[in-house]
Design a protein around this motif. Sequence first.
Motif, PDB file in Angstrom:
ATOM      1  N   ARG A   1       1.051   6.490 -14.666  1.00 25.61           N
ATOM      2  CA  ARG A   1       1.570   5.497 -15.599  1.00 25.61           C
ATOM      3  C   ARG A   1       1.215   4.077 -15.151  1.00 25.61           C
ATOM      4  O   ARG A   1       0.977   3.834 -13.955  1.00 25.61           O
ATOM      5  N   GLU A   2       1.197   3.172 -16.107  1.00 31.25           N
ATOM      6  CA  GLU A   2       0.843   1.784 -15.820  1.00 31.25           C
ATOM      7  C   GLU A   2       2.057   0.883 -15.986  1.00 31.25           C
ATOM      8  O   GLU A   2       2.867   1.078 -16.904  1.00 31.25           O
ATOM      9  N   PHE A   3       2.179  -0.105 -15.078  1.00 33.84           N
ATOM     10  CA  PHE A   3       3.334  -0.996 -15.077  1.00 33.84           C
ATOM     11  C   PHE A   3       2.897  -2.425 -14.784  1.00 33.84           C
ATOM     12  O   PHE A   3       1.879  -2.662 -14.118  1.00 33.84           O
ATOM     13  N   LYS A   4       3.705  -3.380 -15.238  1.00 34.15           N
ATOM     14  CA  LYS A   4       3.488  -4.775 -14.887  1.00 34.15           C
ATOM     15  C   LYS A   4       3.918  -5.005 -13.447  1.00 34.15           C
ATOM     16  O   LYS A   4       4.911  -4.437 -12.985  1.00 34.15           O
ATOM     17  N   ALA A   5       3.171  -5.851 -12.740  1.00 31.35           N
ATOM     18  CA  ALA A   5       3.484  -6.134 -11.333  1.00 31.35           C
ATOM     19  C   ALA A   5       2.999  -7.539 -10.991  1.00 31.35           C
ATOM     20  O   ALA A   5       2.246  -8.161 -11.753  1.00 31.35           O
ATOM     21  N   ARG A   6       3.426  -8.020  -9.844  1.00 32.06           N
ATOM     22  CA  ARG A   6       2.968  -9.330  -9.352  1.00 32.06           C
ATOM     23  C   ARG A   6       2.398  -9.149  -7.953  1.00 32.06           C
ATOM     24  O   ARG A   6       3.029  -8.517  -7.091  1.00 32.06           O
ATOM     25  N   VAL A   7       1.226  -9.714  -7.725  1.00 33.81           N
ATOM     26  CA  VAL A   7       0.581  -9.618  -6.409  1.00 33.81           C
ATOM     27  C   VAL A   7       1.388 -10.447  -5.408  1.00 33.81           C
ATOM     28  O   VAL A   7       1.609 -11.649  -5.628  1.00 33.81           O
ATOM     29  N   VAL A   8       1.831  -9.825  -4.312  1.00 33.41           N
ATOM     30  CA  VAL A   8       2.666 -10.524  -3.332  1.00 33.41           C
ATOM     31  C   VAL A   8       1.986 -10.657  -1.970  1.00 33.41           C
ATOM     32  O   VAL A   8       2.490 -11.341  -1.087  1.00 33.41           O
ATOM     33  N   ALA A   9       0.830 -10.023  -1.794  1.00 35.49           N
ATOM     34  CA  ALA A   9       0.083 -10.152  -0.533  1.00 35.49           C
ATOM     35  C   ALA A   9      -1.382  -9.844  -0.796  1.00 35.49           C
ATOM     36  O   ALA A   9      -1.702  -8.946  -1.583  1.00 35.49           O
ATOM     37  N   THR A  10      -2.259 -10.594  -0.129  1.00 34.02           N
ATOM     38  CA  THR A  10      -3.703 -10.349  -0.254  1.00 34.02           C
ATOM     39  C   THR A  10      -4.372 -10.183   1.103  1.00 34.02           C
ATOM     40  O   THR A  10      -5.542  -9.832   1.170  1.00 34.02           O
ATOM     41  N   ASP A  11      -3.633 -10.456   2.170  1.00 36.24           N
ATOM     42  CA  ASP A  11      -4.205 -10.393   3.516  1.00 36.24           C
ATOM     43  C   ASP A  11      -3.135  -9.865   4.483  1.00 36.24           C
ATOM     44  O   ASP A  11      -2.017 -10.388   4.502  1.00 36.24           O
ATOM     45  N   PRO A  12      -3.427  -8.816   5.260  1.00 31.95           N
ATOM     46  CA  PRO A  12      -4.708  -8.105   5.374  1.00 31.95           C
ATOM     47  C   PRO A  12      -4.929  -7.063   4.277  1.00 31.95           C
ATOM     48  O   PRO A  12      -6.026  -6.550   4.107  1.00 31.95           O
ATOM     49  N   GLU A  13      -3.869  -6.726   3.508  1.00 29.79           N
ATOM     50  CA  GLU A  13      -4.005  -5.748   2.440  1.00 29.79           C
ATOM     51  C   GLU A  13      -3.458  -6.342   1.143  1.00 29.79           C
ATOM     52  O   GLU A  13      -2.605  -7.225   1.161  1.00 29.79           O
ATOM     53  N   PHE A  14      -3.954  -5.825   0.028  1.00 24.38           N
ATOM     54  CA  PHE A  14      -3.418  -6.222  -1.266  1.00 24.38           C
ATOM     55  C   PHE A  14      -2.152  -5.419  -1.552  1.00 24.38           C
ATOM     56  O   PHE A  14      -2.156  -4.189  -1.439  1.00 24.38           O
ATOM     57  N   LYS A  15      -1.092  -6.125  -1.925  1.00 20.52           N
ATOM     58  CA  LYS A  15       0.160  -5.457  -2.290  1.00 20.52           C
ATOM     59  C   LYS A  15       0.721  -6.148  -3.533  1.00 20.52           C
ATOM     60  O   LYS A  15       0.537  -7.346  -3.735  1.00 20.52           O
ATOM     61  N   ALA A  16       1.441  -5.361  -4.340  1.00 24.37           N
ATOM     62  CA  ALA A  16       2.070  -5.907  -5.540  1.00 24.37           C
ATOM     63  C   ALA A  16       3.452  -5.303  -5.699  1.00 24.37           C
ATOM     64  O   ALA A  16       3.684  -4.157  -5.295  1.00 24.37           O
ATOM     65  N   ASP A  17       4.371  -6.067  -6.271  1.00 18.40           N
ATOM     66  CA  ASP A  17       5.723  -5.589  -6.561  1.00 18.40           C
ATOM     67  C   ASP A  17       5.877  -5.377  -8.050  1.00 18.40           C
ATOM     68  O   ASP A  17       5.480  -6.243  -8.858  1.00 18.40           O
ATOM     69  N   LEU A  18       6.439  -4.243  -8.439  1.00 19.60           N
ATOM     70  CA  LEU A  18       6.655  -3.966  -9.856  1.00 19.60           C
ATOM     71  C   LEU A  18       7.664  -4.946 -10.448  1.00 19.60           C
ATOM     72  O   LEU A  18       8.674  -5.274  -9.825  1.00 19.60           O
ATOM     73  N   HIS A  19       7.390  -5.398 -11.679  1.00 17.74           N
ATOM     74  CA  HIS A  19       8.308  -6.231 -12.454  1.00 17.74           C
ATOM     75  C   HIS A  19       8.317  -5.655 -13.866  1.00 17.74           C
ATOM     76  O   HIS A  19       7.838  -6.269 -14.807  1.00 17.74           O
ATOM     77  N   ASP A  20       8.867  -4.458 -13.983  1.00 18.93           N
ATOM     78  CA  ASP A  20       8.815  -3.751 -15.252  1.00 18.93           C
ATOM     79  C   ASP A  20      10.162  -3.084 -15.471  1.00 18.93           C
ATOM     80  O   ASP A  20      11.196  -3.661 -15.154  1.00 18.93           O
TER      81      ASP A  20
END
Length: 634
Positions: free
Chosen positions: A569-588
């Motif tokens: 499934r697909e959800f809205k999220a916001r990118v919260v980290a780009t270094d050293p890894e890409f991470k996002a938190d769901l906002h859905d």
Amino acid sequence: MSEQDTSEDELSLVKEWLAKKYLTFKNNTYKFNSKYRAGVLGLVQKGTAYLHVIGDNVKDLYIDELGSATEGDLIIAKRILGKRGGASAKITEVVGRQESYGVAYIIEKYGHKSLVDIKTDHPVGAELTPEELENYQLGDVFKIDHQEHRVMEKLGHMDDPKVDEKIVLAQYNKHDEFDEEVLKIARSFPPVDARKYPKRKDLRELPFCTIDPVTAKDFDDAIYWDDANSTLYVAIADVSEYVKPFGALDNEAMYRGFSIYLPHRSIPMLPRQLSETLCSLQPHIDRLAYVFEIKLDKETLEVVNSDVYEAIIHSDRRFNYEEIDNFFDGKLKAKTQEEETIFAALTKLRTITDRLKEKRLKIGFDFHSVEISMELDEETNLLSTKESEETPSHALIEDCMLLANKEAAKMYERGIFRIHEPPSQTKLQTLYQELSAIGMNIEIKSTVKETIETIQKQAREMGIEADVDTLIIRSQMQARYAPLNSGHFGLGFEEYTHFTSPIRRYSDLIVHRLIKAIKKGDTKEGSYVLRNIETLAMMVSEKEREASTVEVEYKARKYARWAKNNLGREFKARVVATDPEFKADLHDEIIGARINITTASDIVLFENVIVRIDKVDIARARIYGAVVGKASDV
């Protein structure tokens, strides 16, 4: 450590370390020889590591010859003096392991069953024999004693959501149940009879009230504002009247250190007979309290004078935050004369606390962090999430408690302080670089506070205030407990401690004992509290980190199980980290689930995206997904 606090079991080791010159003995106190340090070996990289030294204001030591030592070992090391470069040391002895307990589960590896660590999938030292393994199923979960390399108990099965609680507690050997010896003591106390406490100040006629979350059962604090005399009364549960130093009850409270709050229930520091009944400041019943009486100058809001004393109170009403917010919004009216009196006092008190907050934020910081609460079903599966932000009722109670905590910290020069050191220049530069990368214009002002406030203003204009505040908080030092005061950077206070929650924090109980001893001129009790204050401060700081980790990891496990039911499934999220890894938190429909981004291109920090959940690792509570598009908002 004081000689008189050294147990029989410890004495043999102390004598051995004295002989090896690791320790010195002077004025009836054992201390580490200045040439030696004790600590925990950190992450091993290329055959080297740093020793995280136990003690306040002591630098970590670089170790370049590890021998057989590995990450997590408890080490005695000898400092290398006169060597160029950073502080370094040589390992003298490996004396044990930092993590005594862990969790393992059974997987299929190379065609056969294997018992592996839940975090690494590496085989654990406490191996089950092939015959024993055959008696268990793939996915069975166990608690491990790393010190003795043995399996302690089966916790359940990885597919069962109820095993999550057992997993997070087992990693730090935490438990809900109390031994019968402890429960017997907790049950032995009689109901409060005011006639038995003639020396306590009788405040039962004052219209105290408590204001807590709707689900709370442990009411640490009650308040009353006497507007005519501009005096705030902060009544705190008098836990120290029941939990005395030494003995099974105190030992258990010290071992637990903090109550743990999970979405569906709490793991209390004290038996519920105390935490939710006798010590809890329940309404319409006499309770023992330790009370700060604080007189304020209404013009300047400076404390004219304050006093703390043992008292008896009789709270008139138990409110939850929502009720008081509704009252402030004009949606709730007084139903009784009691409520009318309390509401009138709270209205006037709110004016004072609003001004106190405004004054506080001129020197301290205002960070907008969002707490996320979870609703679980009977099987502890995640049903929904909700953002919890500070409301006027929260702010009112917060500034009352801050005031009492500040006054408590003024009463001693050595004890338990809550300190928060300023961020290092290195961490600030990293923060500034991260923010510059998303297009923020960083102006370095004359003070760190001015610089951060300028950044916060920009963040508000960009609509990313909470995200930027989270980054700023991460850049700072972690608040901790210490025996000597060095101020609280975040709050902007010269001295600060924790006094207001002795039901759920052992630190506050120590502070109560110390202040009582000071007030009574009891040098014997005071010296007992202070004898091992360095060790106590380190201990409660560590227990705080453990409790916090348990709470965070439990939520991560709930998110992971929810994500497994939503693969693809697909959800809205916001990118919260780009270094050293890409991470996002769901906002859905679900808020706060952390997604490890495996496929992404052309995305930047705090960008709103659409992510697809591709994979879930239940054992490690990790969710993996790919960015499949951009979102206009979240």
